[in-house]
Design an enzyme around this catalytic site. Structure first.
Site, PDB file in Angstrom:
ATOM      1  N   ASP A  92      42.648  58.725  46.118  1.00 52.11           N
ATOM      2  CA  ASP A  92      44.042  58.680  45.710  1.00 52.11           C
ATOM      3  C   ASP A  92      44.093  57.489  44.747  1.00 52.11           C
ATOM      4  OD1 ASP A  92      47.042  59.493  46.722  1.00 52.11           O
ATOM      5  OD2 ASP A  92      46.890  57.454  45.939  1.00 52.11           O
ATOM      6  N   THR A 151      46.196  64.205  42.676  1.00 48.81           N
ATOM      7  CA  THR A 151      46.847  65.465  43.053  1.00 48.81           C
ATOM      8  C   THR A 151      46.164  66.684  42.441  1.00 48.81           C
ATOM      9  OG1 THR A 151      48.966  64.387  43.322  1.00 48.81           O
ATOM     10  CG2 THR A 151      49.044  66.728  42.857  1.00 48.81           C
ATOM     11  N   THR A 197      48.059  60.233  39.113  1.00 51.02           N
ATOM     12  CA  THR A 197      49.018  59.734  38.126  1.00 51.02           C
ATOM     13  C   THR A 197      49.517  58.318  38.434  1.00 51.02           C
ATOM     14  OG1 THR A 197      50.807  60.820  39.334  1.00 51.02           O
ATOM     15  CG2 THR A 197      49.867  62.014  37.471  1.00 51.02           C
ATOM     16  N   ASP A 198      49.473  57.942  39.723  1.00 51.96           N
ATOM     17  CA  ASP A 198      50.128  56.673  40.098  1.00 51.96           C
ATOM     18  C   ASP A 198      49.573  55.465  39.340  1.00 51.96           C
ATOM     19  OD1 ASP A 198      51.772  58.047  41.749  1.00 51.96           O
ATOM     20  OD2 ASP A 198      50.734  57.530  43.617  1.00 51.96           O
TER      21      ASP A 198
HETATM   22  N1  ASP Z   1      49.107  59.852  44.766  1.00 56.90           N
HETATM   23  C1  ASP Z   1      48.505  60.591  43.699  1.00 56.90           C
HETATM   24  C2  ASP Z   1      47.588  59.674  42.942  1.00 56.90           C
HETATM   25  O1  ASP Z   1      48.014  58.920  42.126  1.00 56.90           O
HETATM   26  C3  ASP Z   1      49.534  61.153  42.819  1.00 56.90           C
HETATM   27  C4  ASP Z   1      48.994  61.980  41.691  1.00 56.90           C
HETATM   28  O2  ASP Z   1      47.854  62.281  41.554  1.00 56.90           O
HETATM   29  O3  ASP Z   1      49.799  62.372  40.882  1.00 56.90           O
HETATM   30  O4  ASP Z   1      46.427  59.702  43.160  1.00 56.90           O
END
Ligand code: ASP
Length: 295
Positions: free
Chosen positions: A60, A16, A92-93
């Site tokens: 992602d 993100t 973050t995932d």
């Molecule tokens: N879907 C994103 C990822 O993990 C969410 C994020 O970056 O927070 O790549």
């Protein structure tokens, strides 16, 4: 000219933090890393040598996998002597998975490897990405008065907390405090000053050279116990061809049901089918090796 300045290699994998809204469709799309840096002009105010490496295309983090962890290890190992620290921008995932894997793949690590990302894209007004990025860079470059790095380990920095990477889990998709360190206190808190907790931070032996590991065996299954877990599902999981290890997520302090014969089946498999059984002793060895204490 930059010879004596602290140096940081910024590795952008995606997530993100590097997204921007497509005005036509309203969807979030990855954008070029150079543009990302344009959104953080503050970086130019650091007296640091900051270089970057970007994954092309950015990922992602749901697409993160062991071959890409090996790629990260390779980038760090290749550039190890040229930088004081490394910052990995990551979705973050799966950030906790990557941090955990790297902590074991980078044996004898003696420099900071700080993962961060954000809940809001860096181009948005209320983004948390700027602060996370700027502080992560500061931590990656931070040194003790004797010139040794303050945080020579793999960490996640997110929303004011520096956490040991392999103790973290993502707990929140809605708020800025996306991560928590379970069973181990934060290594530092960032307020007006960054307050480090030296007694909690690993002290690796500086005489040992970095030993990068690239190979991970993926013939592993995680079996989470829950009331009602059917025997046929357990059986099919335990008989996957090529399976080498089963990690059991059990109840309480390691309890499992006695009535459905699970423990007997596992015992039989581990002796007969050469399944690697991870005993408590092995785990304790790992904990000792990583300076962790079972809690
Ligand atoms: N879907 C994103 C990822 O993990 C969410 C994020 O970056 O927070 O790549």
């Amino acid at each position: 000219m930059y010879m004596n300045y602290p140096s940081v290699l910024l590795i952008y994998t995606g997530g993100t933090i590097g997204m921007i809204e497509n005005p036509a469709t309203g969807t979030l799309e990855s954008f070029n890393f150079d543009l990302l840096l344009n959104h953080v002009p503050e970086l130019k105010r650091f007296n640091y040598r900051i270089s970057s490496y970007q994954f092309d295309p950015p990922l992602d983090s749901s697409d993160m996998e062991p071959s890409l962890w090996a790629k990260l290890v390779k980038i760090i190992a290749y550039n190890y002597d040229n930088y004081d620290g490394f910052v990995i921008l990551h979705g973050t995932d799966t950030m906790s998975y990557t941090a955990s894997a790297l902590s074991f793949m980078l044996e004898n690590l003696n420099k900071p490897v700080i993962l961060t990302g954000s809940q809001l894209p860096i181009g948005t007004l209320r983004t948390d990405g700027k602060e996370n990025l700027i502080t992560a860079i500061e931590i990656a470059a931070a040194k003790n008065s004797d010139g040794t790095p303050i945080v020579p380990e793999v960490c996640i920095f997110f929303e004011n907390h520096l956490m040991r990477g392999n103790r973290t889990g993502k707990i929140n998709a809605e708020h800025f405090n996306a991560f928590r360190s379970f069973n181990y206190p934060p290594l530092a808190k960032a307020g007006i000053h960054i307050k480090y907790e030296p007694h909690l931070i690993l002290k690796p032996d500086p005489s040992k050279p970095l030993k990068p590991h690239y190979l991970l065996d993926t013939n592993v299954v995680i079996l989470t116990l829950f009331p009602g877990l059917s025997e046929s599902i357990v059986n099919s999981l335990l008989h996957v061809p090529g399976l080498k290890a089963v990690i059991l997520k059990t109840y309480g302090s390691g309890n499992a049901p006695k009535r459905n014969g699970l423990s007997g089946r596992l015992k039989k498999l581990s002796t007969e089918a050469s399944l690697l059984s991870i005993s408590l002793n092995v785990l304790q060895e790992l904990w000792r090796w990583k300076g962790m204490k079972p809690v």
